[in-house]
Design a protein around this motif. Structure first.
Motif, mmCIF file in Angstrom:
data_model
loop_
_atom_site.group_PDB
_atom_site.id
_atom_site.type_symbol
_atom_site.label_atom_id
_atom_site.label_comp_id
_atom_site.label_asym_id
_atom_site.label_seq_id
_atom_site.Cartn_x
_atom_site.Cartn_y
_atom_site.Cartn_z
ATOM 1 N N HIS A 98 0.835 -1.205 0.000
ATOM 2 C CA HIS A 98 0.000 0.000 0.000
ATOM 3 C C HIS A 98 0.870 1.256 0.000
ATOM 4 O O HIS A 98 0.579 2.236 -0.699
ATOM 5 C CB HIS A 98 -0.938 0.006 1.196
ATOM 6 C CG HIS A 98 -2.057 -0.986 1.096
ATOM 7 N ND1 HIS A 98 -2.928 -1.016 0.027
ATOM 8 C CD2 HIS A 98 -2.452 -1.986 1.928
ATOM 9 C CE1 HIS A 98 -3.812 -1.993 0.201
ATOM 10 N NE2 HIS A 98 -3.543 -2.596 1.345
ATOM 11 N N LYS A 99 1.939 1.226 0.792
ATOM 12 C CA LYS A 99 2.829 2.379 0.862
ATOM 13 C C LYS A 99 3.510 2.639 -0.470
ATOM 14 O O LYS A 99 3.579 3.778 -0.949
ATOM 15 C CB LYS A 99 3.886 2.167 1.947
ATOM 16 C CG LYS A 99 4.867 3.337 2.082
ATOM 17 C CD LYS A 99 6.064 2.976 2.936
ATOM 18 C CE LYS A 99 5.679 2.719 4.368
ATOM 19 N NZ LYS A 99 6.867 2.447 5.215
ATOM 20 N N MET A 100 4.018 1.577 -1.106
ATOM 21 C CA MET A 100 4.728 1.743 -2.376
ATOM 22 C C MET A 100 3.794 2.236 -3.486
ATOM 23 O O MET A 100 4.176 3.076 -4.307
ATOM 24 C CB MET A 100 5.387 0.421 -2.788
ATOM 25 C CG MET A 100 6.561 0.008 -1.915
ATOM 26 S SD MET A 100 7.885 1.242 -1.877
ATOM 27 C CE MET A 100 7.698 1.872 -0.205
ATOM 28 N N VAL A 101 2.571 1.718 -3.509
ATOM 29 C CA VAL A 101 1.596 2.171 -4.508
ATOM 30 C C VAL A 101 1.260 3.643 -4.271
ATOM 31 O O VAL A 101 1.206 4.447 -5.202
ATOM 32 C CB VAL A 101 0.320 1.310 -4.463
ATOM 33 C CG1 VAL A 101 -0.772 1.928 -5.331
ATOM 34 C CG2 VAL A 101 0.624 -0.114 -4.936
ATOM 35 N N ARG A 102 1.039 3.994 -3.000
ATOM 36 C CA ARG A 102 0.697 5.372 -2.642
ATOM 37 C C ARG A 102 1.828 6.349 -2.998
ATOM 38 O O ARG A 102 1.573 7.476 -3.421
ATOM 39 C CB ARG A 102 0.390 5.433 -1.148
ATOM 40 C CG ARG A 102 -0.111 6.777 -0.661
ATOM 41 C CD ARG A 102 -0.594 6.679 0.768
ATOM 42 N NE ARG A 102 0.443 6.310 1.715
ATOM 43 C CZ ARG A 102 0.499 5.141 2.357
ATOM 44 N NH1 ARG A 102 -0.419 4.212 2.145
ATOM 45 N NH2 ARG A 102 1.470 4.880 3.211
ATOM 46 N N ARG A 103 3.064 5.901 -2.851
ATOM 47 C CA ARG A 103 4.202 6.792 -3.093
ATOM 48 C C ARG A 103 4.691 6.769 -4.545
ATOM 49 O O ARG A 103 5.670 7.437 -4.877
ATOM 50 C CB ARG A 103 5.349 6.440 -2.145
ATOM 51 C CG ARG A 103 5.024 6.732 -0.687
ATOM 52 C CD ARG A 103 6.208 6.500 0.214
ATOM 53 N NE ARG A 103 5.857 6.747 1.615
ATOM 54 C CZ ARG A 103 6.724 6.583 2.627
ATOM 55 N NH1 ARG A 103 7.957 6.181 2.384
ATOM 56 N NH2 ARG A 103 6.335 6.831 3.873
ATOM 57 N N HIS A 104 4.014 5.998 -5.393
ATOM 58 C CA HIS A 104 4.337 5.977 -6.826
ATOM 59 C C HIS A 104 3.105 6.365 -7.654
ATOM 60 O O HIS A 104 2.677 5.604 -8.525
ATOM 61 C CB HIS A 104 4.843 4.595 -7.253
ATOM 62 C CG HIS A 104 6.203 4.261 -6.738
ATOM 63 N ND1 HIS A 104 6.405 3.746 -5.478
ATOM 64 C CD2 HIS A 104 7.433 4.358 -7.315
ATOM 65 C CE1 HIS A 104 7.696 3.541 -5.293
ATOM 66 N NE2 HIS A 104 8.352 3.903 -6.383
ATOM 67 N N PRO A 105 2.532 7.531 -7.407
ATOM 68 C CA PRO A 105 1.334 7.933 -8.162
ATOM 69 C C PRO A 105 1.619 8.151 -9.641
ATOM 70 O O PRO A 105 0.700 8.110 -10.456
ATOM 71 C CB PRO A 105 0.921 9.251 -7.479
ATOM 72 C CG PRO A 105 2.192 9.794 -6.918
ATOM 73 C CD PRO A 105 2.948 8.581 -6.456
ATOM 74 N N HIS A 106 2.896 8.336 -9.998
ATOM 75 C CA HIS A 106 3.263 8.496 -11.407
ATOM 76 C C HIS A 106 3.232 7.153 -12.139
ATOM 77 O O HIS A 106 3.271 7.120 -13.368
ATOM 78 C CB HIS A 106 4.660 9.116 -11.523
ATOM 79 C CG HIS A 106 5.703 8.391 -10.731
ATOM 80 N ND1 HIS A 106 5.739 8.423 -9.360
ATOM 81 C CD2 HIS A 106 6.730 7.599 -11.123
ATOM 82 C CE1 HIS A 106 6.757 7.679 -8.936
ATOM 83 N NE2 HIS A 106 7.368 7.168 -9.988
ATOM 84 N N THR A 115 11.327 12.646 -14.271
ATOM 85 C CA THR A 115 12.735 12.569 -13.892
ATOM 86 C C THR A 115 12.868 11.977 -12.492
ATOM 87 O O THR A 115 11.931 12.064 -11.678
ATOM 88 C CB THR A 115 13.381 13.966 -13.888
ATOM 89 O OG1 THR A 115 12.775 14.766 -12.851
ATOM 90 C CG2 THR A 115 13.208 14.649 -15.245
ATOM 91 N N PRO A 116 14.015 11.391 -12.182
ATOM 92 C CA PRO A 116 14.235 10.882 -10.819
ATOM 93 C C PRO A 116 14.092 11.979 -9.765
ATOM 94 O O PRO A 116 13.610 11.721 -8.658
ATOM 95 C CB PRO A 116 15.670 10.350 -10.875
ATOM 96 C CG PRO A 116 15.897 10.010 -12.312
ATOM 97 C CD PRO A 116 15.148 11.063 -13.080
ATOM 98 N N GLU A 117 14.498 13.203 -10.117
ATOM 99 C CA GLU A 117 14.399 14.315 -9.172
ATOM 100 C C GLU A 117 12.945 14.622 -8.828
ATOM 101 O O GLU A 117 12.602 14.883 -7.671
ATOM 102 C CB GLU A 117 15.084 15.558 -9.744
ATOM 103 C CG GLU A 117 16.595 15.462 -9.860
ATOM 104 C CD GLU A 117 17.053 14.587 -11.026
ATOM 105 O OE1 GLU A 117 18.217 14.137 -11.010
ATOM 106 O OE2 GLU A 117 16.238 14.348 -11.958
ATOM 107 N N ASN A 122 8.152 14.251 -5.222
ATOM 108 C CA ASN A 122 6.816 13.735 -4.922
ATOM 109 C C ASN A 122 6.837 12.804 -3.712
ATOM 110 O O ASN A 122 5.933 12.827 -2.867
ATOM 111 C CB ASN A 122 6.251 12.981 -6.134
ATOM 112 C CG ASN A 122 5.846 13.908 -7.263
ATOM 113 O OD1 ASN A 122 5.694 15.114 -7.063
ATOM 114 N ND2 ASN A 122 5.684 13.352 -8.448
ATOM 115 N N TRP A 123 7.877 11.978 -3.640
ATOM 116 C CA TRP A 123 8.020 11.017 -2.543
ATOM 117 C C TRP A 123 8.044 11.752 -1.199
ATOM 118 O O TRP A 123 7.333 11.376 -0.260
ATOM 119 C CB TRP A 123 9.298 10.210 -2.738
ATOM 120 C CG TRP A 123 9.557 9.151 -1.720
ATOM 121 C CD1 TRP A 123 10.061 9.333 -0.462
ATOM 122 C CD2 TRP A 123 9.344 7.743 -1.859
ATOM 123 N NE1 TRP A 123 10.184 8.133 0.189
ATOM 124 C CE2 TRP A 123 9.761 7.144 -0.646
ATOM 125 C CE3 TRP A 123 8.870 6.944 -2.894
ATOM 126 C CZ2 TRP A 123 9.690 5.770 -0.438
ATOM 127 C CZ3 TRP A 123 8.803 5.572 -2.687
ATOM 128 C CH2 TRP A 123 9.208 4.992 -1.475
#
Length: 271
Positions: A98-106, A115-117, A122-123
C-alpha cells in the motif's frame, strides 16, 4: 535424533518461515529461542554490511548467499513480533504494498514525474502528507542515528538541500571544501601537528562533511565510494604481503623503496 526440514512445502518462502518457526519452537535451537528483537538487530546490521560488500565485489554467488542471510534476519525479526501478537508477515507485506503504490502515483495514478528528481520530490511530499496533519518534526528526525557517519552525513546533507539550503553548484561547495581544509591545516599547526586539539578534530569533521556535499553534487554516495577505496587498498596491501612472503621477507622488514616497488605492482594488478 536430529530433525530434518520437510522440503515439500508449497514455496521456498514458506519453507523458510517454517524453518524459523522450528528454530523458535519448543524443541528448537536454544540460541534462537533466547533471541529478542533488540538482540537480533546486531546480526541484521552485520548481515546487511556483508551483503553490501558482496554487491560491491560484483560476485553474484556471494550476493545470492548474503542476500539470503539478510532475508533470514528480517523474517526472524518479523517472526519475533508475530509471536508477541503485534503483526505477522502478511501485515508487513500488505502495509508495504500500500505504501509503495501510494508513493508511486506516477506509476499507479495520474501524477506526472518524468525525472528521478521529480519522483524524489513527490516522494517527500507524500511522506509529509502521511503524517495526517500532525505537527511536523525536523526533517532530520527520521534519519537513523545508528547509521555510519558518512551515510548519515549524506542523508543530513540531502534533507537540508531539499529546503533550498544549498550551494548553487559544485564549484561553490568545492571552494568551501578548500576553505575548510585551510582552517583544519591552520588549527593542526597550532596544535603542533599532534591533532589532539578538540578544535582540530571539529575542523577535520567539517572537512569530511563538506566533502560529503561535494559527493552529493557529483552524484556519488560517500559511504559506497569509501568502501570501494578500502577494498582496493586491502587488495593491494594483501598483494604486497603475499609478494613479501614469497621472497621470504616480512612486511616490516622491507625498506621504504621496496614497499613502493610492490605497491606500484599492486596498483597495476588492482586498478
Amino acid at each position: 535424533m536430529a530433525k530434518s526440514l520437510n522440503p515439500s512445502g508449497p514455496t521456498s518462502f514458506d519453507r523458510l518461515l517454517a524453518l524459523i518457526e522450528t528454530l523458535r519452537g519448543e524443541n528448537g535451537c536454544p540460541w534462537d529461542r533466547k533471541q529478542t528483537p533488540s538482540t537480533v538487530t546486531r546480526y541484521l546490521i552485520e548481515e546487511v554490511y556483508e551483503l553490501v560488500d558482496a554487491v560491491l565485489s560484483g560476485n553474484p554467488d556471494d550476493v545470492c548467499d548474503e542476500a539470503g542471510d539478510v532475508l533470514f534476519q528480517v523474517l526472524f525479526v518479523i517472526h519475533l513480533f508475530s509471536e508477541s501478537g503485534h503483526f505477522c508477515i502478511q501485515d508487513v507485506i500488505e502495509k508495504n504494498i500500500h505504501k509503495m503504490v501510494r508513493r508511486h502515483p506516477h506509476v499507479f495514478g495520474d501524477v506526472s514525474a518524468k525525472t528521478p528528481e521529480k519522483v524524489s520530490e513527490n516522494w517527500d511530499r507524500i511522506k509529509q502528507s502521511e503524517k495526517n496533519g500532525k505537527e511536523q518534526p525536523s526533517l532530520l528526525n527520521s534519519i537513523p542515528k545508528g547509521l555510519p557517519a558518512l551515510a548519515r552525513a549524506a542523508m543530513v546533507s540531502e534533507r537540508a538541500a531539499k529546503t533550498g539550503f544549498d550551494w548553487d553548484d559544485i564549484s561553490g561547495v568545492m571552494a568551501k571544501a578548500m576553505e575548510e581544509w585551510a582552517e583544519f591545516s591552520t588549527e593542526l599547526g597550532a596544535a603542533d601537528g599532534a591533532g589532539e586539539s578538540d578544535t582540530a578534530s571539529m575542523e577535520f569533521g567539517d572537512v569530511l562533511f563538506t566533502m560529503v556535499n561535494v559527493a552529493r553534487f557529483a552524484h556519488i554516495h560517500p559511504e559506497t565510494a569509501l568502501i570501494r577505496s578500502i577494498q582496493k587498498f586491502e587488495d593491494r596491501f594483501r598483494y604486497m604481503e603475499a609478494k613479501a612472503t614469497e621472497a621470504g621477507r616480512d612486511m616490516d622488514g622491507l625498506t621504504f623503496d621496496e614497499m613502493h616497488v610492490l605497491w606500484d605492482e599492486a596498483k597495476v594488478k588492482f586498478c
